[in-house]
Write a protein that holds these residues in place. Structure first.
Motif, PDB file in Angstrom:
ATOM      1  N   ILE A 182       2.796  -6.520   3.768  1.00  0.00           N
ATOM      2  CA  ILE A 182       2.017  -7.755   3.631  1.00  0.00           C
ATOM      3  C   ILE A 182       1.714  -8.331   5.010  1.00  0.00           C
ATOM      4  CG2 ILE A 182       2.105 -10.154   2.835  1.00  0.00           C
ATOM      5  CD1 ILE A 182       3.705  -9.101   0.380  1.00  0.00           C
ATOM      6  N   MET A 183       2.718  -8.350   5.884  1.00  0.00           N
ATOM      7  CA  MET A 183       2.519  -8.878   7.241  1.00  0.00           C
ATOM      8  C   MET A 183       1.485  -8.056   8.013  1.00  0.00           C
ATOM      9  SD  MET A 183       4.316 -11.592   7.635  1.00  0.00           S
ATOM     10  CE  MET A 183       4.468 -11.810   9.386  1.00  0.00           C
ATOM     11  N   GLN A 184       1.426  -6.758   7.723  1.00  0.00           N
ATOM     12  CA  GLN A 184       0.454  -5.885   8.390  1.00  0.00           C
ATOM     13  C   GLN A 184      -0.932  -5.996   7.759  1.00  0.00           C
ATOM     14  OE1 GLN A 184       2.246  -2.023   8.002  1.00  0.00           O
ATOM     15  NE2 GLN A 184       4.026  -2.594   9.230  1.00  0.00           N
ATOM     16  N   GLY A 185      -1.015  -6.720   6.646  1.00  0.00           N
ATOM     17  CA  GLY A 185      -2.296  -6.880   5.972  1.00  0.00           C
ATOM     18  C   GLY A 185      -2.622  -5.764   5.004  1.00  0.00           C
ATOM     19  N   ASN A 186      -1.660  -4.909   4.738  1.00  0.00           N
ATOM     20  CA  ASN A 186      -1.884  -3.791   3.827  1.00  0.00           C
ATOM     21  C   ASN A 186      -1.477  -4.213   2.410  1.00  0.00           C
ATOM     22  OD1 ASN A 186      -2.244  -1.341   2.619  1.00  0.00           O
ATOM     23  ND2 ASN A 186      -1.281  -0.178   4.276  1.00  0.00           N
ATOM     24  N   ILE A 187      -2.299  -5.061   1.832  1.00  0.00           N
ATOM     25  CA  ILE A 187      -1.991  -5.686   0.546  1.00  0.00           C
ATOM     26  C   ILE A 187      -1.983  -4.660  -0.587  1.00  0.00           C
ATOM     27  CG2 ILE A 187      -2.715  -7.479  -1.079  1.00  0.00           C
ATOM     28  CD1 ILE A 187      -1.703  -8.462   1.697  1.00  0.00           C
ATOM     29  N   ALA A 188      -2.949  -3.763  -0.586  1.00  0.00           N
ATOM     30  CA  ALA A 188      -3.047  -2.777  -1.672  1.00  0.00           C
ATOM     31  C   ALA A 188      -1.802  -1.889  -1.721  1.00  0.00           C
ATOM     32  CB  ALA A 188      -4.296  -1.927  -1.503  1.00  0.00           C
ATOM     33  N   GLN A 189      -1.344  -1.450  -0.566  1.00  0.00           N
ATOM     34  CA  GLN A 189      -0.157  -0.590  -0.538  1.00  0.00           C
ATOM     35  C   GLN A 189       1.095  -1.381  -0.938  1.00  0.00           C
ATOM     36  OE1 GLN A 189       0.361   1.556   3.111  1.00  0.00           O
ATOM     37  NE2 GLN A 189       2.112   2.715   2.347  1.00  0.00           N
ATOM     38  N   ALA A 190       1.167  -2.634  -0.522  1.00  0.00           N
ATOM     39  CA  ALA A 190       2.307  -3.476  -0.900  1.00  0.00           C
ATOM     40  C   ALA A 190       2.350  -3.656  -2.413  1.00  0.00           C
ATOM     41  CB  ALA A 190       2.214  -4.832  -0.205  1.00  0.00           C
TER      42      ALA A 190
ATOM     43  N   TYR B  34       8.002 -13.296  -6.514  1.00  0.00           N
ATOM     44  CA  TYR B  34       7.572 -14.014  -5.313  1.00  0.00           C
ATOM     45  C   TYR B  34       6.622 -13.155  -4.475  1.00  0.00           C
ATOM     46  CZ  TYR B  34       7.736 -16.194  -0.734  1.00  0.00           C
ATOM     47  OH  TYR B  34       7.385 -16.756   0.465  1.00  0.00           O
ATOM     48  N   LEU B  35       6.998 -11.904  -4.266  1.00  0.00           N
ATOM     49  CA  LEU B  35       6.147 -11.026  -3.460  1.00  0.00           C
ATOM     50  C   LEU B  35       4.811 -10.755  -4.143  1.00  0.00           C
ATOM     51  CD1 LEU B  35       8.861  -8.563  -2.115  1.00  0.00           C
ATOM     52  CD2 LEU B  35       7.653 -10.357  -0.846  1.00  0.00           C
ATOM     53  N   MET B  36       4.820 -10.628  -5.463  1.00  0.00           N
ATOM     54  CA  MET B  36       3.546 -10.475  -6.180  1.00  0.00           C
ATOM     55  C   MET B  36       2.699 -11.737  -6.009  1.00  0.00           C
ATOM     56  SD  MET B  36       3.078  -7.488  -7.409  1.00  0.00           S
ATOM     57  CE  MET B  36       1.894  -7.551  -8.736  1.00  0.00           C
ATOM     58  N   GLY B  37       3.342 -12.888  -5.989  1.00  0.00           N
ATOM     59  CA  GLY B  37       2.620 -14.132  -5.757  1.00  0.00           C
ATOM     60  C   GLY B  37       1.939 -14.143  -4.399  1.00  0.00           C
ATOM     61  N   ILE B  38       2.636 -13.666  -3.388  1.00  0.00           N
ATOM     62  CA  ILE B  38       2.041 -13.601  -2.050  1.00  0.00           C
ATOM     63  C   ILE B  38       0.836 -12.662  -2.058  1.00  0.00           C
ATOM     64  CG2 ILE B  38       2.406 -12.824   0.324  1.00  0.00           C
ATOM     65  CD1 ILE B  38       5.291 -13.784   0.074  1.00  0.00           C
ATOM     66  N   ILE B  39       0.986 -11.524  -2.719  1.00  0.00           N
ATOM     67  CA  ILE B  39      -0.111 -10.552  -2.780  1.00  0.00           C
ATOM     68  C   ILE B  39      -1.335 -11.175  -3.450  1.00  0.00           C
ATOM     69  CG2 ILE B  39      -0.837  -8.410  -3.912  1.00  0.00           C
ATOM     70  CD1 ILE B  39       2.052  -7.364  -3.291  1.00  0.00           C
ATOM     71  N   TYR B  40      -1.120 -11.834  -4.568  1.00  0.00           N
ATOM     72  CA  TYR B  40      -2.248 -12.460  -5.267  1.00  0.00           C
ATOM     73  C   TYR B  40      -2.842 -13.599  -4.446  1.00  0.00           C
ATOM     74  CZ  TYR B  40      -1.850  -9.760  -9.532  1.00  0.00           C
ATOM     75  OH  TYR B  40      -1.879  -8.736 -10.444  1.00  0.00           O
TER      76      TYR B  40
ATOM     77  N   LEU C  82       5.226  -2.309  -5.120  1.00  0.00           N
ATOM     78  CA  LEU C  82       5.902  -3.194  -6.077  1.00  0.00           C
ATOM     79  C   LEU C  82       5.694  -2.720  -7.514  1.00  0.00           C
ATOM     80  CD1 LEU C  82       5.408  -6.871  -4.878  1.00  0.00           C
ATOM     81  CD2 LEU C  82       7.535  -5.618  -5.104  1.00  0.00           C
ATOM     82  N   ASN C  83       4.484  -2.302  -7.832  1.00  0.00           N
ATOM     83  CA  ASN C  83       4.198  -1.868  -9.201  1.00  0.00           C
ATOM     84  C   ASN C  83       4.901  -0.561  -9.556  1.00  0.00           C
ATOM     85  OD1 ASN C  83       2.656  -4.034 -10.072  1.00  0.00           O
ATOM     86  ND2 ASN C  83       0.792  -3.194  -9.180  1.00  0.00           N
ATOM     87  N   GLN C  84       5.184   0.263  -8.566  1.00  0.00           N
ATOM     88  CA  GLN C  84       5.918   1.503  -8.823  1.00  0.00           C
ATOM     89  C   GLN C  84       7.396   1.233  -9.078  1.00  0.00           C
ATOM     90  OE1 GLN C  84       5.258   4.059  -5.462  1.00  0.00           O
ATOM     91  NE2 GLN C  84       3.059   4.189  -5.818  1.00  0.00           N
ATOM     92  N   ASN C  85       7.870   0.100  -8.621  1.00  0.00           N
ATOM     93  CA  ASN C  85       9.291  -0.238  -8.733  1.00  0.00           C
ATOM     94  C   ASN C  85       9.474  -1.629  -9.329  1.00  0.00           C
ATOM     95  OD1 ASN C  85      10.494   2.091  -7.163  1.00  0.00           O
ATOM     96  ND2 ASN C  85       9.013   1.294  -5.701  1.00  0.00           N
ATOM     97  N   PRO C  86       9.010  -1.841 -10.552  1.00  0.00           N
ATOM     98  CA  PRO C  86       9.145  -3.198 -11.112  1.00  0.00           C
ATOM     99  C   PRO C  86      10.606  -3.557 -11.346  1.00  0.00           C
ATOM    100  CG  PRO C  86       8.365  -1.673 -12.786  1.00  0.00           C
ATOM    101  CD  PRO C  86       8.423  -0.909 -11.489  1.00  0.00           C
ATOM    102  N   ARG C  87      11.027  -4.654 -10.765  1.00  0.00           N
ATOM    103  CA  ARG C  87      12.420  -5.104 -10.884  1.00  0.00           C
ATOM    104  C   ARG C  87      12.535  -6.298 -11.822  1.00  0.00           C
ATOM    105  NH1 ARG C  87      14.154  -0.750  -8.412  1.00  0.00           N
ATOM    106  NH2 ARG C  87      14.311  -0.820  -6.182  1.00  0.00           N
ATOM    107  N   ASN C  88      11.468  -7.058 -11.907  1.00  0.00           N
ATOM    108  CA  ASN C  88      11.460  -8.275 -12.719  1.00  0.00           C
ATOM    109  C   ASN C  88      12.532  -9.267 -12.298  1.00  0.00           C
ATOM    110  OD1 ASN C  88       9.243  -7.523 -14.221  1.00  0.00           O
ATOM    111  ND2 ASN C  88      10.478  -6.417 -15.698  1.00  0.00           N
TER     112      ASN C  88
END
Length: 191
Positions: free
Chosen positions: A84-92, A108-114, A96-102
């Motif tokens: 996210i800090m590098q601006g690579n939102i799609a990869q971030a 929070y991180l999904m919120g930052i991405i959105y 996250l979607n490959q490793n859903p922890r719920n």
């Protein structure tokens, strides 16, 4: 989940008897039946769930696996934050979607991405869920409060520019309606 020893309030390396005694004491303290007709019932149920999980981890000698998965999860979240800090939102987001922890951090991180994508409503929902899952976390609370403050400021500035919601019926609006109605009736337009 927090460290299972911490949840049960025992020292690391405690014997199975110590763990069991602490577990039984906590079950008595937080059992939902003690909280009938009490607003704290849901919190007690959540606490009891955490206690049961910690007990099962320690009694089934799964603590070493627990430590590894916690480290792995922390590492994943750090990777996502770095992306996210590098601006690579799609990869971030993909990571996250490959490793859903719920858990709260995931939301929070999904919120930052959105938020970075400009999808404000979805971002707020994720921040709110992160806060609800861990209300004591300053970072989650701050994100939620910033969104709420921005929303209030937007509504206030719109109100000051003359854009009002339908439920904002004040005396000036009523007078304007009456004046228009009388004007129409005086000219035999609508009466």
């Amino acid at each position: 989940m927090r460290d299972p020893y911490e949840v049960l309030g025992v020292r690391k390396g405690a014997s199975k008897e110590e763990i069991k005694k602490a577990y039984l004491d906590l079950v008595k303290k937080y059992h939902p039946d003690k909280f009938k007709d009490n607003p704290l019932r849901e919190l007690a149920e959540e606490k009891l769930k955490e206690i049961n999980e910690a007990y099962n981890i320690l009694m089934n000698d799964q603590y070493s696996n627990y430590e590894y998965s916690t480290y792995e999860q922390t590492s994943l979240y750090q990777q996502v934050r770095d992306l996210i800090m590098q601006g690579n939102i799609a990869q971030a987001e993909s990571l996250l979607n490959q490793n859903p922890r719920n858990d709260a951090e995931w939301f929070y991180l999904m919120g930052i991405i959105y938020q970075k994508r400009g999808w404000i409503n979805q971002a707020y929902r994720f921040f709110l869920e992160a806060y609800n899952r861990d209300p004591g976390n300053y970072e989650y609370r701050r994100a939620k409060e910033q969104f709420e403050m921005a929303s209030r400021n937007y509504e206030w500035s719109a109100y000051n520019r003359g854009y009002r919601r339908h439920d904002d019926c004040d005396i000036c609006t009523i007078c304007q309606i009456i004046a228009c109605w009388e004007c129409c009736c005086d000219n035999d337009i609508g009466c």
